[in-house]
Motif scaffolding. Structure first.
Motif, PDB file in Angstrom:
ATOM      1  N   ARG A 148      -6.081  -1.847  -8.589  1.00 53.33           N
ATOM      2  CA  ARG A 148      -5.569  -3.065  -8.603  1.00 53.33           C
ATOM      3  C   ARG A 148      -4.394  -3.263  -9.304  1.00 53.33           C
ATOM      4  O   ARG A 148      -3.515  -4.160  -9.051  1.00 53.33           O
ATOM      5  CB  ARG A 148      -6.754  -4.304  -8.738  1.00 53.33           C
ATOM      6  CG  ARG A 148      -7.970  -4.166  -7.909  1.00 53.33           C
ATOM      7  CD  ARG A 148      -7.519  -4.488  -6.218  1.00 53.33           C
ATOM      8  NE  ARG A 148      -8.560  -4.402  -5.476  1.00 53.33           N
ATOM      9  CZ  ARG A 148      -8.446  -4.354  -4.236  1.00 53.33           C
ATOM     10  NH1 ARG A 148      -7.226  -4.291  -3.386  1.00 53.33           N
ATOM     11  NH2 ARG A 148      -9.256  -4.219  -3.072  1.00 53.33           N
ATOM     12  N   ASP A 187       0.873  -1.111  -0.044  1.00 50.75           N
ATOM     13  CA  ASP A 187      -0.100  -0.030  -0.097  1.00 50.75           C
ATOM     14  C   ASP A 187       0.973   1.230   0.123  1.00 50.75           C
ATOM     15  O   ASP A 187       0.518   2.426  -0.705  1.00 50.75           O
ATOM     16  CB  ASP A 187      -1.082  -0.031   1.331  1.00 50.75           C
ATOM     17  CG  ASP A 187      -1.990  -0.864   1.149  1.00 50.75           C
ATOM     18  OD1 ASP A 187      -2.471  -1.110   0.156  1.00 50.75           O
ATOM     19  OD2 ASP A 187      -2.707  -1.272   2.236  1.00 50.75           O
ATOM     20  N   ARG A 202      -9.345   3.937   4.309  1.00 49.69           N
ATOM     21  CA  ARG A 202      -9.615   2.737   3.781  1.00 49.69           C
ATOM     22  C   ARG A 202     -11.047   3.093   2.888  1.00 49.69           C
ATOM     23  O   ARG A 202     -12.140   2.980   3.481  1.00 49.69           O
ATOM     24  CB  ARG A 202      -9.691   1.623   4.536  1.00 49.69           C
ATOM     25  CG  ARG A 202      -8.421   1.168   5.209  1.00 49.69           C
ATOM     26  CD  ARG A 202      -8.535   0.151   6.168  1.00 49.69           C
ATOM     27  NE  ARG A 202      -7.374  -0.463   6.332  1.00 49.69           N
ATOM     28  CZ  ARG A 202      -6.530  -0.181   7.675  1.00 49.69           C
ATOM     29  NH1 ARG A 202      -6.773   0.807   8.199  1.00 49.69           N
ATOM     30  NH2 ARG A 202      -5.397  -0.938   7.639  1.00 49.69           N
ATOM     31  N   ARG A 234     -13.552 -13.021   1.119  1.00 55.05           N
ATOM     32  CA  ARG A 234     -12.073 -13.603   0.847  1.00 55.05           C
ATOM     33  C   ARG A 234     -11.498 -14.653   1.784  1.00 55.05           C
ATOM     34  O   ARG A 234     -10.420 -15.145   1.630  1.00 55.05           O
ATOM     35  CB  ARG A 234     -11.225 -12.252   1.243  1.00 55.05           C
ATOM     36  CG  ARG A 234     -11.646 -10.992   0.299  1.00 55.05           C
ATOM     37  CD  ARG A 234     -10.878  -9.834   0.410  1.00 55.05           C
ATOM     38  NE  ARG A 234     -11.030  -8.849  -0.553  1.00 55.05           N
ATOM     39  CZ  ARG A 234     -10.681  -7.647  -0.242  1.00 55.05           C
ATOM     40  NH1 ARG A 234     -10.015  -7.303   1.008  1.00 55.05           N
ATOM     41  NH2 ARG A 234     -11.036  -6.549  -1.173  1.00 55.05           N
TER      42      ARG A 234
HETATM   43  C1  S3P Z   1      -8.026  -3.000   0.523  1.00 53.36           C
HETATM   44  C2  S3P Z   1      -7.319  -3.014   1.520  1.00 53.36           C
HETATM   45  C3  S3P Z   1      -6.068  -2.006   1.984  1.00 53.36           C
HETATM   46  C4  S3P Z   1      -5.723  -1.281   0.486  1.00 53.36           C
HETATM   47  C5  S3P Z   1      -7.166  -0.752  -0.145  1.00 53.36           C
HETATM   48  C6  S3P Z   1      -7.928  -1.959  -0.433  1.00 53.36           C
HETATM   49  C7  S3P Z   1      -8.870  -4.002   0.502  1.00 53.36           C
HETATM   50  O1  S3P Z   1      -4.993  -2.301   2.592  1.00 53.36           O
HETATM   51  O2  S3P Z   1      -5.081  -1.787  -0.146  1.00 53.36           O
HETATM   52  O3  S3P Z   1      -7.650   0.271   0.904  1.00 53.36           O
HETATM   53  O4  S3P Z   1      -9.405  -4.335  -0.574  1.00 53.36           O
HETATM   54  O5  S3P Z   1      -8.897  -4.906   1.451  1.00 53.36           O
HETATM   55  P1  S3P Z   1      -5.083  -2.684   4.028  1.00 53.36           P
HETATM   56  O6  S3P Z   1      -5.400  -4.299   4.271  1.00 53.36           O
HETATM   57  O7  S3P Z   1      -3.977  -2.483   4.515  1.00 53.36           O
HETATM   58  O8  S3P Z   1      -6.111  -1.881   4.890  1.00 53.36           O
END
Ligand code: S3P
Length: 166
Positions: free
Chosen positions: A62, A39, A119, A136
């Motif tokens: 993504r 991230d 987030r 998931r």
């Molecule tokens: C996401 C998690 C986030 C970040 C984005 C999307 C997700 O990371 O990549 O906001 O789809 O679960 P963290 O798991 O570190 O919060």
């Protein structure tokens, strides 16, 4: 202290707010290895994640994330992934050649802990956390070599166990 000799990257996966970044950072420090938070790589190169979602949409995020993950897995390091990174099939294949640590957390613990503003998937709908995590879970469990629940214990204890496991 000598750096640990890792042949494969150690990768932290799990739902948003499960502690991937905190555990990863401490583990890397203990082992004297580089730490990569995908991230942070994406936001360092392209700006805040919430803004990327707003301006360009999730699919664009993504694609940036997939590239950051592929680069991070090229060297022995401790790597923490965003919660949704494991949905990508290229990433799933690459994780077959990594040591994968799943962190889990309860909904109560995560809503008390997570910074929701950062987030985009939770900001307008905190109830989304449970739905996303449940959807998931099978992917996380299939990829994981070891699992820790971070809800009711200090991060330092988990890091101690991981130092021994690595
Ligand atoms: C996401 C998690 C986030 C970040 C984005 C999307 C997700 O990371 O990549 O906001 O789809 O679960 P963290 O798991 O570190 O919060």
């Amino acid at each position: 202290e000598q750096a640990a000799d890792l042949r494969l990257p150690v990768v932290l996966i799990g739902p948003m707010g499960s502690g991937k970044s905190r555990v990863g950072k401490q583990l890397a420090k203990r082992l004297g290895l580089p730490f990569v938070d995908t991230d942070n790589v994406v936001s360092g190169e392209h700006g805040a994640i919430a803004r990327i979602f707003e301006r360009h949409g999730e699919a664009h995020f993504r694609a940036l994330e997939r590239a950051a993950v592929a680069a991070a897995l090229e060297q022995p390091a401790i790597v923490s992934l965003g919660g949704g990174a494991v949905l990508d099939e290229d990433t799933q294949r690459e994780l077959a050649d990594a040591r994968v640590v799943l962190l889990t957390v309860t909904e109560e613990a995560v809503l008390a802990r997570a910074n929701l503003d950062k987030r985009p998937l939770l900001r307008d709908d905190p109830g989304a956390w449970s739905r996303i995590a449940a959807a998931r879970r099978p992917v996380y469990e299939r990829l994981a070599d070891v699992t820790f629940d971070t809800s009711h214990r200090p991060i330092s204890g988990i890091v101690d166990e991981l130092v021994a496991w690595v």
